[in-house]
Design a protein around this motif. Structure first.
Motif, short mmCIF file in Angstrom:
data_model
loop_
_atom_site.label_atom_id
_atom_site.label_comp_id
_atom_site.label_asym_id
_atom_site.label_seq_id
_atom_site.Cartn_x
_atom_site.Cartn_y
_atom_site.Cartn_z
N GLY A 169 39.62 36.58 43.57
CA GLY A 169 39.91 36.03 42.26
C GLY A 169 40.38 34.60 42.34
N GLN A 170 41.09 34.17 41.33
CA GLN A 170 41.56 32.77 41.26
C GLN A 170 42.95 32.72 40.61
OE1 GLN A 170 40.09 29.87 38.21
NE2 GLN A 170 39.13 28.85 39.97
N LYS A 171 43.78 31.82 41.09
CA LYS A 171 45.09 31.56 40.49
C LYS A 171 45.06 30.17 39.87
CE LYS A 171 48.96 32.89 42.54
NZ LYS A 171 49.67 33.73 41.56
N ARG A 172 45.53 30.06 38.62
CA ARG A 172 45.62 28.77 37.95
C ARG A 172 47.08 28.45 37.68
NH1 ARG A 172 40.73 29.57 33.49
NH2 ARG A 172 39.02 29.72 35.02
N LEU A 173 47.45 27.18 37.86
CA LEU A 173 48.85 26.79 37.73
C LEU A 173 48.98 25.49 36.95
CD1 LEU A 173 48.46 27.35 41.26
CD2 LEU A 173 50.58 28.37 40.49
N ALA A 174 50.10 25.36 36.27
CA ALA A 174 50.40 24.13 35.54
C ALA A 174 51.90 23.94 35.50
CB ALA A 174 49.84 24.20 34.12
N ASP A 175 52.33 22.67 35.55
CA ASP A 175 53.77 22.39 35.52
C ASP A 175 54.16 21.39 34.43
OD1 ASP A 175 52.87 19.98 36.45
OD2 ASP A 175 53.97 20.01 38.33
N GLY A 176 53.25 21.12 33.50
CA GLY A 176 53.54 20.17 32.44
C GLY A 176 52.94 18.81 32.68
N THR A 177 52.68 18.48 33.95
CA THR A 177 52.08 17.18 34.27
C THR A 177 50.71 17.32 34.94
OG1 THR A 177 53.20 17.09 36.43
CG2 THR A 177 54.34 16.10 34.54
N ARG A 178 50.46 18.43 35.58
CA ARG A 178 49.15 18.63 36.20
C ARG A 178 48.78 20.10 36.24
NH1 ARG A 178 49.27 19.49 42.27
NH2 ARG A 178 51.44 19.64 42.88
N ARG A 179 47.49 20.33 36.42
CA ARG A 179 46.94 21.68 36.52
C ARG A 179 46.12 21.79 37.80
NH1 ARG A 179 46.86 24.55 31.68
NH2 ARG A 179 47.62 23.36 29.88
N GLU A 180 46.17 22.95 38.42
CA GLU A 180 45.40 23.18 39.64
C GLU A 180 44.87 24.61 39.61
OE1 GLU A 180 44.64 21.31 42.27
OE2 GLU A 180 45.96 19.56 42.11
N ALA A 181 43.74 24.80 40.25
CA ALA A 181 43.17 26.14 40.44
C ALA A 181 43.12 26.42 41.93
CB ALA A 181 41.78 26.23 39.84
N VAL A 182 43.49 27.63 42.31
CA VAL A 182 43.48 28.04 43.72
C VAL A 182 42.39 29.11 43.86
CG1 VAL A 182 44.88 28.70 45.70
CG2 VAL A 182 45.99 27.76 43.66
N ASP A 183 41.31 28.77 44.53
CA ASP A 183 40.19 29.68 44.67
C ASP A 183 40.40 30.66 45.83
OD1 ASP A 183 38.68 28.56 42.55
OD2 ASP A 183 38.07 26.91 43.87
N THR A 184 39.55 31.65 45.88
CA THR A 184 39.61 32.66 46.95
C THR A 184 39.58 31.98 48.32
OG1 THR A 184 38.48 34.28 45.55
CG2 THR A 184 38.48 34.69 47.93
N GLY A 185 40.50 32.41 49.19
CA GLY A 185 40.57 31.86 50.54
C GLY A 185 41.49 30.66 50.66
N HIS A 186 41.85 30.02 49.55
CA HIS A 186 42.71 28.85 49.58
C HIS A 186 44.19 29.25 49.52
CE1 HIS A 186 38.90 26.92 48.98
NE2 HIS A 186 39.42 25.72 48.88
N TYR A 187 45.04 28.25 49.73
CA TYR A 187 46.48 28.49 49.81
C TYR A 187 47.23 27.72 48.72
CZ TYR A 187 45.53 30.33 54.49
OH TYR A 187 45.04 31.06 55.55
N LEU A 188 48.26 28.36 48.20
CA LEU A 188 49.21 27.71 47.31
C LEU A 188 50.54 27.59 48.06
CD1 LEU A 188 50.36 26.76 44.53
CD2 LEU A 188 50.87 29.18 44.08
N ILE A 189 51.12 26.40 48.06
CA ILE A 189 52.41 26.18 48.70
C ILE A 189 53.37 25.64 47.64
CG2 ILE A 189 53.65 25.00 50.54
CD1 ILE A 189 49.92 25.05 50.72
N VAL A 190 54.53 26.29 47.50
CA VAL A 190 55.50 25.91 46.47
C VAL A 190 56.89 25.80 47.10
CG1 VAL A 190 56.42 26.42 44.18
CG2 VAL A 190 54.16 27.29 44.82
N THR A 191 57.58 24.70 46.83
CA THR A 191 58.93 24.50 47.34
C THR A 191 59.95 25.14 46.41
OG1 THR A 191 59.04 22.35 46.25
CG2 THR A 191 58.34 22.36 48.55
N PRO A 192 61.16 25.42 46.90
CA PRO A 192 62.19 26.07 46.06
C PRO A 192 62.58 25.23 44.85
CG PRO A 192 62.78 26.16 48.39
CD PRO A 192 61.61 25.24 48.28
N GLY A 193 62.86 25.94 43.75
CA GLY A 193 63.33 25.28 42.54
C GLY A 193 62.25 24.89 41.56
N VAL A 194 60.98 25.20 41.86
CA VAL A 194 59.87 24.81 40.99
C VAL A 194 59.62 25.88 39.92
CG1 VAL A 194 57.36 24.43 40.95
CG2 VAL A 194 58.75 23.39 42.74
#
Length: 250
Positions: A32-57
């Protein structure tokens, strides 16, 4: 240091608003796919790819099932301790969250950490495997924004997270931090929050994790997160995340 392995499975599209990330998270999308947004940008994470998030986000998250099956992802969550000790060498622009493509080094390091958590291995070995994963992220072009020692609200969060179902009082946390309840409230107000707000955030964040990663009944999850009334739990959850717990379970 704490490390956890979480598997998220969704047969239907999920949308969750303002998801808090209290730990350093490395997630691999399996299907599947994960989509993310933080108010300033949007990103899609496709199958096989990685999402990295730091604390406090805080991120608005959408999980989309694959065309031929459910959405699947595996997450390695690490407390900020190891992140603070890591010396990053990548010349990439520091970022609070990023999407990285698969690579042999990153794939192997992630699989190594994942297998260690599935067994599980002794803490000292797990630390070694997490460090290996951080090195692979560094080589892959990830560089986190500068990490600082946690603010008071974050330290309160850590204490509450150990037992979110407990009938916590501000006095309990103040005593554990060797200060008065009045001082605790004043310092939290200076960080634009309150004891009640932090407590609810901890409870609802824990509930979100349990809903997405376990098959526990919603009533039990509510109880385990300090909500004796399932209806109140559902209401607070919807206000916080923009969806009902039952909708995520579907």
């Amino acid at each position: 240091m704490s490390v956890a392995l979480l598997n998220i499975h969704a047969r239907r599209r999920q949308r969750v608003a303002a998801v808090p990330f209290g730990d350093f998270v490395v997630a691999r999308i399996r299907a599947g796919q994960k989509r993310l947004a933080d108010g300033t940008r949007r990103e899609a994470v496709d199958t096989g790819h990685y999402l990295i998030v730091t604390p406090g986000v805080l991120l608005n998250v959408e999980n989309l099932p694959a065309s031929d099956g459910p959405y699947l992802s595996t997450c390695v969550a690490v407390s900020r301790d190891l992140l603070l000790e890591k010396h990053w060498t990548s010349d990439a622009t520091p970022t609070a969250w990023a999407v990285l493509p698969p690579s042999p080094a990153l794939d192997q390091a992630f699989a190594h950490a994942e297998s260690g958590l599935q067994q599980p291995l002794p803490q000292a070995v797990l630390v070694h495997r997490v460090r290996e994963l951080l090195e692979a992220l560094d080589l892959g072009g990830f560089r986190p924004v500068a990490m600082q020692q946690p603010a008071l609200a974050e330290r309160v969060r850590m204490l509450l997270a150990a037992a979110p179902d407990k009938a916590w009082r501000a006095e309990d946390i103040a005593a554990a931090m060797a200060m008065s309840a009045a001082t605790l409230r004043r310092k939290l107000a200076a960080e634009n929050t309150s004891f009640r707000a932090v407590l609810e955030e901890v409870r609802l964040a824990r509930a979100l994790t349990l809903i997405q990663t376990t098959t526990q009944p919603l009533k039990r999850i509510a109880d385990d997160c300090g909500y004796r009334s399932p209806s109140r739990f559902a209401t607070r959850f919807r206000i916080r995340f923009g969806t009902l717990p039952s909708a995520l379970r579907e």
